[in-house]
Design a protein around this motif. Structure first.
Motif, mmCIF file in Angstrom:
data_model
loop_
_atom_site.group_PDB
_atom_site.id
_atom_site.type_symbol
_atom_site.label_atom_id
_atom_site.label_comp_id
_atom_site.label_asym_id
_atom_site.label_seq_id
_atom_site.Cartn_x
_atom_site.Cartn_y
_atom_site.Cartn_z
ATOM 1 N N ASN A 1 37.094 35.095 22.246
ATOM 2 C CA ASN A 1 36.570 36.422 21.882
ATOM 3 C C ASN A 1 35.593 36.937 22.935
ATOM 4 O O ASN A 1 35.598 38.127 23.287
ATOM 5 N N THR A 2 34.749 36.034 23.433
ATOM 6 C CA THR A 2 33.779 36.414 24.457
ATOM 7 C C THR A 2 34.481 36.846 25.740
ATOM 8 O O THR A 2 34.132 37.863 26.357
ATOM 9 N N ARG B 1 34.161 40.607 27.261
ATOM 10 C CA ARG B 1 33.658 40.747 28.627
ATOM 11 C C ARG B 1 34.748 41.342 29.548
ATOM 12 O O ARG B 1 34.455 42.176 30.415
ATOM 13 N N GLY B 2 35.992 40.907 29.353
ATOM 14 C CA GLY B 2 37.083 41.461 30.153
ATOM 15 C C GLY B 2 37.229 42.954 29.949
ATOM 16 O O GLY B 2 37.431 43.716 30.916
ATOM 17 N N LEU B 3 37.098 43.405 28.700
ATOM 18 C CA LEU B 3 37.193 44.840 28.427
ATOM 19 C C LEU B 3 36.010 45.599 29.006
ATOM 20 O O LEU B 3 36.142 46.770 29.397
ATOM 21 N N ALA B 4 34.848 44.960 29.071
ATOM 22 C CA ALA B 4 33.699 45.596 29.720
ATOM 23 C C ALA B 4 33.978 45.789 31.207
ATOM 24 O O ALA B 4 33.712 46.857 31.773
ATOM 25 N N HIS B 5 34.522 44.759 31.860
ATOM 26 C CA HIS B 5 34.901 44.905 33.272
ATOM 27 C C HIS B 5 35.949 46.007 33.437
ATOM 28 O O HIS B 5 35.885 46.799 34.383
ATOM 29 N N LEU B 6 36.902 46.065 32.508
ATOM 30 C CA LEU B 6 37.934 47.105 32.567
ATOM 31 C C LEU B 6 37.297 48.487 32.452
ATOM 32 O O LEU B 6 37.667 49.420 33.180
ATOM 33 N N GLN C 1 40.957 41.070 34.794
ATOM 34 C CA GLN C 1 42.158 40.231 34.729
ATOM 35 C C GLN C 1 41.793 38.755 34.667
ATOM 36 O O GLN C 1 42.415 37.984 33.920
ATOM 37 N N ALA C 2 40.792 38.343 35.433
ATOM 38 C CA ALA C 2 40.385 36.937 35.414
ATOM 39 C C ALA C 2 39.939 36.524 34.013
ATOM 40 O O ALA C 2 40.329 35.452 33.512
ATOM 41 N N HIS C 3 39.141 37.361 33.353
ATOM 42 C CA HIS C 3 38.666 37.052 32.008
ATOM 43 C C HIS C 3 39.817 37.035 31.005
ATOM 44 O O HIS C 3 39.944 36.100 30.191
ATOM 45 N N LEU C 4 40.656 38.052 31.039
ATOM 46 C CA LEU C 4 41.722 38.165 30.042
ATOM 47 C C LEU C 4 42.791 37.098 30.241
ATOM 48 O O LEU C 4 43.322 36.550 29.269
ATOM 49 N N ASP C 5 43.100 36.772 31.489
ATOM 50 C CA ASP C 5 44.072 35.711 31.746
ATOM 51 C C ASP C 5 43.535 34.354 31.283
ATOM 52 O O ASP C 5 44.289 33.518 30.761
ATOM 53 N N GLU C 6 42.240 34.132 31.482
ATOM 54 C CA GLU C 6 41.642 32.881 31.015
ATOM 55 C C GLU C 6 41.691 32.800 29.494
ATOM 56 O O GLU C 6 41.970 31.739 28.921
ATOM 57 N N ALA C 7 41.446 33.924 28.823
ATOM 58 C CA ALA C 7 41.516 33.948 27.358
ATOM 59 C C ALA C 7 42.923 33.620 26.891
ATOM 60 O O ALA C 7 43.124 32.833 25.947
ATOM 61 N N LEU C 8 43.930 34.190 27.544
ATOM 62 C CA LEU C 8 45.317 33.936 27.141
ATOM 63 C C LEU C 8 45.772 32.528 27.491
ATOM 64 O O LEU C 8 46.611 31.947 26.787
ATOM 65 N N ALA C 9 45.224 31.959 28.554
ATOM 66 C CA ALA C 9 45.562 30.579 28.899
ATOM 67 C C ALA C 9 45.078 29.623 27.807
ATOM 68 O O ALA C 9 45.739 28.632 27.490
ATOM 69 N N GLY D 1 44.110 43.330 25.030
ATOM 70 C CA GLY D 1 43.244 43.599 26.174
ATOM 71 C C GLY D 1 43.999 43.507 27.482
ATOM 72 O O GLY D 1 43.844 44.364 28.384
ATOM 73 N N ARG D 2 44.838 42.485 27.596
ATOM 74 C CA ARG D 2 45.626 42.327 28.832
ATOM 75 C C ARG D 2 46.651 43.451 28.972
ATOM 76 O O ARG D 2 46.945 43.900 30.092
ATOM 77 N N ALA D 3 47.195 43.921 27.852
ATOM 78 C CA ALA D 3 48.131 45.049 27.889
ATOM 79 C C ALA D 3 47.435 46.313 28.373
ATOM 80 O O ALA D 3 47.996 47.086 29.163
#
Length: 285
Positions: free
Chosen positions: A145-146, A150-155, A164-172, A183-185
């Motif tokens: 969730n964090t 945070r990824g959406l804040a960067h976006l 992308q680094a944050h969202l890809d890490e979340a999905l991994a 978020g990645r979409a």
């Protein structure tokens, strides 16, 4: 009136309606907050949870206000109220209640993500990145969730590589997390990769087809892909499910305009204003 100026006229009207609607919601909560003098704070919270589960978020807000009136020091009620305000598209009220829950001792892992979501929804992306830190010792879902928030804040700041680094890490870590997929979409849409965005939204829809953000992203993607009829269907679903969220109504009107339904869009706007004004009249009578 040409299409562009007509659209602008409608959207300005919607912004006006949103302002009126916010006043009506506040008055309705104030009037409805008297409550049953025999119920405890916990009983009000239980009633609120039932209303929220049934999709009646405004009723949930009123019951939570009643609970807080009974016990102003209850962080649980305030945190649930903050989450409900987020679902209603009212991040300012969500921030207020989440902040108060934090002051009353709510656990950081419970309060910081919804608080940061409220900041993001108000465009305070830097504050999210400053105050919502990654914690390697946190449970996996909290860390996911964090990463997403945070990824959406960067976006929101246009920092696409960091997003992308944050969202890809979340999905991994959690490949089937709907919020991470959404978020990645949204990042893929920003990158003009509609094929990737479609794949991600399809995955999110398979996991959580009833999730409001999944449906909203499906609608936004349909608009980006020049499928306005699909966007109208998605946002109509959301407006029916969460009628108090004025952002969804705004998105519906935008989709209707894109779909060539200008007259219907005007009708939707007129109904919003009429209901808002009617609510003011009845509350002030």
């Amino acid at each position: 009136m040409n299409h562009q100026s007509f659209s602008g006229h409608i959207l300005r009207g919607l912004q006006h309606a949103a302002g009126i609607g916010a006043v009506v919601v506040g008055l309705a909560v104030a009037v409805g907050g008297c409550g049953n003098e025999t119920l405890s704070a916990d009983a009000y919270v239980a009633k609120a949870e039932e209303s929220i589960a049934a999709g009646d978020l405004r009723a949930g807000v009123i019951e939570l206000k009643n609970a807080i009136q009974r016990n102003p020091q209850d962080p649980k009620a305030r945190l649930l109220l903050a989450r409900t305000y987020l679902a209603l598209g009212d991040p300012a009220s969500a921030e207020k209640e989440a902040t108060r829950a934090r002051e009353l001792g709510a656990a950081a892992q419970d309060v910081l993500v919804p608080l940061a979501q409220a900041w993001n929804d108000q465009g305070a992306y830097e504050r999210t990145l400053k105050e919502l830190a990654l914690d390697d010792a946190a449970p996996e879902q909290h860390r996911t969730n964090t990463l997403v928030v945070r990824g959406l804040a960067h976006l929101g700041l246009g920092q696409l590589e960091a997003a992308q680094a944050h969202l890809d890490e979340a999905l991994a870590a959690t490949p089937d997390d709907a919020s991470a997929l959404v978020g990645r979409a949204r990042l893929a849409m920003q990158q003009k990769d509609l094929e990737k965005a479609t794949s991600l939204v399809d995955r999110a829809n398979a996991v959580a087809p009833e999730d409001a953000e999944v449906v909203a992203t499906r609608g936004d993607l349909a608009l980006a892909a020049d499928r306005p009829a699909n966007a109208v269907a998605a946002f109509r679903t959301l407006v029916g499910r969460v009628p108090g969220n004025l952002n969804y109504k705004l998105s519906l009107v935008q989709a209707m305009i894109a779909n060539g339904e200008a007259e219907a869009a005007v009708g939707t706007l007129d109904e919003m204003i009429r209901r808002a004004c009617s609510g003011c009249s009845s509350l002030c009578a």
